[in-house]
Design a protein around this motif. Sequence first.
Motif, PDB file in Angstrom:
ATOM      1  N   GLU A  65      12.559  16.024   6.894  1.00  0.00           N
ATOM      2  CA  GLU A  65      13.126  15.093   7.515  1.00  0.00           C
ATOM      3  C   GLU A  65      13.306  13.647   7.327  1.00  0.00           C
ATOM      4  OE1 GLU A  65      11.924  14.463  11.762  1.00  0.00           O
ATOM      5  OE2 GLU A  65      11.061  15.660  11.259  1.00  0.00           O
ATOM      6  N   ILE A  66      14.359  13.163   6.883  1.00  0.00           N
ATOM      7  CA  ILE A  66      14.204  11.624   6.757  1.00  0.00           C
ATOM      8  C   ILE A  66      14.842  10.727   8.539  1.00  0.00           C
ATOM      9  CG2 ILE A  66      15.434   9.975   5.858  1.00  0.00           C
ATOM     10  CD1 ILE A  66      16.969  11.552   4.032  1.00  0.00           C
ATOM     11  N   LYS A  67      13.043  10.227   8.692  1.00  0.00           N
ATOM     12  CA  LYS A  67      13.348   9.208   9.915  1.00  0.00           C
ATOM     13  C   LYS A  67      13.893   7.569   9.720  1.00  0.00           C
ATOM     14  CE  LYS A  67      10.474  11.845  12.638  1.00  0.00           C
ATOM     15  NZ  LYS A  67       8.759  12.200  13.603  1.00  0.00           N
ATOM     16  N   TRP A  68      14.689   7.432  10.237  1.00  0.00           N
ATOM     17  CA  TRP A  68      15.184   6.370  10.194  1.00  0.00           C
ATOM     18  C   TRP A  68      14.763   5.464  11.150  1.00  0.00           C
ATOM     19  CZ3 TRP A  68      17.939   5.596   5.731  1.00  0.00           C
ATOM     20  CH2 TRP A  68      17.708   6.595   4.779  1.00  0.00           C
ATOM     21  N   LYS A  72       6.909   3.095   9.543  1.00  0.00           N
ATOM     22  CA  LYS A  72       5.604   3.805   9.462  1.00  0.00           C
ATOM     23  C   LYS A  72       4.214   2.958   8.000  1.00  0.00           C
ATOM     24  CE  LYS A  72       7.480   7.479  10.448  1.00  0.00           C
ATOM     25  NZ  LYS A  72       6.241   8.358  11.750  1.00  0.00           N
ATOM     26  N   ASN A  73       2.605   3.278   8.288  1.00  0.00           N
ATOM     27  CA  ASN A  73       1.805   2.840   7.627  1.00  0.00           C
ATOM     28  C   ASN A  73       1.789   3.399   6.502  1.00  0.00           C
ATOM     29  OD1 ASN A  73      -0.617   1.927   6.577  1.00  0.00           O
ATOM     30  ND2 ASN A  73      -1.675   2.662   8.548  1.00  0.00           N
ATOM     31  N   ASP A  75       0.330   3.895   4.172  1.00  0.00           N
ATOM     32  CA  ASP A  75      -1.346   5.247   4.203  1.00  0.00           C
ATOM     33  C   ASP A  75      -0.656   6.398   4.396  1.00  0.00           C
ATOM     34  OD1 ASP A  75      -2.787   2.814   3.188  1.00  0.00           O
ATOM     35  OD2 ASP A  75      -3.519   3.052   5.026  1.00  0.00           O
ATOM     36  N   ASN A  76       0.386   6.678   5.063  1.00  0.00           N
ATOM     37  CA  ASN A  76       0.910   8.116   5.910  1.00  0.00           C
ATOM     38  C   ASN A  76       1.772   8.303   5.110  1.00  0.00           C
ATOM     39  OD1 ASN A  76      -1.792   7.743   7.594  1.00  0.00           O
ATOM     40  ND2 ASN A  76      -0.423   6.664   9.467  1.00  0.00           N
ATOM     41  N   VAL A  77       2.190   8.114   4.382  1.00  0.00           N
ATOM     42  CA  VAL A  77       3.658   8.355   3.756  1.00  0.00           C
ATOM     43  C   VAL A  77       3.287   9.160   1.882  1.00  0.00           C
ATOM     44  CG1 VAL A  77       5.232   7.158   5.165  1.00  0.00           C
ATOM     45  CG2 VAL A  77       4.299   5.643   3.039  1.00  0.00           C
ATOM     46  N   ASP A  78       4.389   9.335   1.550  1.00  0.00           N
ATOM     47  CA  ASP A  78       4.249   9.400  -0.195  1.00  0.00           C
ATOM     48  C   ASP A  78       4.870   8.745  -0.910  1.00  0.00           C
ATOM     49  OD1 ASP A  78       2.635  11.845   0.178  1.00  0.00           O
ATOM     50  OD2 ASP A  78       3.929  12.785   0.891  1.00  0.00           O
ATOM     51  N   ILE A  79       5.872   8.294  -0.468  1.00  0.00           N
ATOM     52  CA  ILE A  79       7.003   7.178  -1.103  1.00  0.00           C
ATOM     53  C   ILE A  79       6.680   5.800  -0.543  1.00  0.00           C
ATOM     54  CG2 ILE A  79       9.100   7.253  -1.723  1.00  0.00           C
ATOM     55  CD1 ILE A  79       9.446   9.936  -2.315  1.00  0.00           C
ATOM     56  N   VAL A  80       6.803   4.440  -0.926  1.00  0.00           N
ATOM     57  CA  VAL A  80       6.779   3.405  -0.808  1.00  0.00           C
ATOM     58  C   VAL A  80       7.952   2.851  -1.089  1.00  0.00           C
ATOM     59  CG1 VAL A  80       5.548   1.429   0.247  1.00  0.00           C
ATOM     60  CG2 VAL A  80       4.765   3.370  -0.188  1.00  0.00           C
ATOM     61  N   ALA A  81       8.453   2.458  -0.309  1.00  0.00           N
ATOM     62  CA  ALA A  81       9.986   1.913  -1.085  1.00  0.00           C
ATOM     63  C   ALA A  81      10.660   0.771   0.220  1.00  0.00           C
ATOM     64  CB  ALA A  81      11.455   3.094  -0.774  1.00  0.00           C
TER      65      ALA A  81
END
Length: 194
Positions: A65-68, A72-73, A75-81
């Motif tokens: 799922e992608i949320k636009w 997000k913090n 710390d709570n994601v796998d990919i930081v872009a």
Amino acid sequence: LKMFSSFGLKLSPSFEIFKVFRHSPSGYVSKTFSKKPIFYIFERGFLKNSIENGLIETAKKLNIEIKWGNKKNPDNVDIVATGPKKNKANIFGYGAIFKIKKIDSVHLFYNTNYVKPGYISIIPSKKLCEILCVAFGKKSEEKAKRGFEIAIRNEELLKKISTHEKLFTIKGYGNYFWPKMKRKLFIGEAGGFL
């Protein structure tokens, strides 16, 4: 490309670079030629073959799922872009995209008469050519714009490219830093790329 494939990403470069010219302030030009690609040029943003669209298509196939538009913090994601906030930036770019097919090599101009510290690059693709002035240091946004304008008027190759149709102006900023979070994938400006 092998690394992208190992992650399951099907990305296709829009252009391959086999020649690089580095122009020094003294007028000396260092030349690199290769039978294998030195660089791959990828499309970005809304273009059909862009890195972003490749990531979206891969995510859809994996039912991710992608949320636009959601913050997000990290710390709570796998990919930081995401890139840095503008007030934290220490590298600025200013330039333009021109409609021209005849350029097939990357050119880098290291010239303190245009921007100090920094450089100007010519990055071609199939039908377009980007000229970008990059200035290092906090609050260097105006330096990048001024360096671009001076170089376009004075550097023969840049003058020639700038006579073609200008599609749009580009500008951006980034922050070179070493990501402190472990077990995260940092991409784009979050990984220090402009």
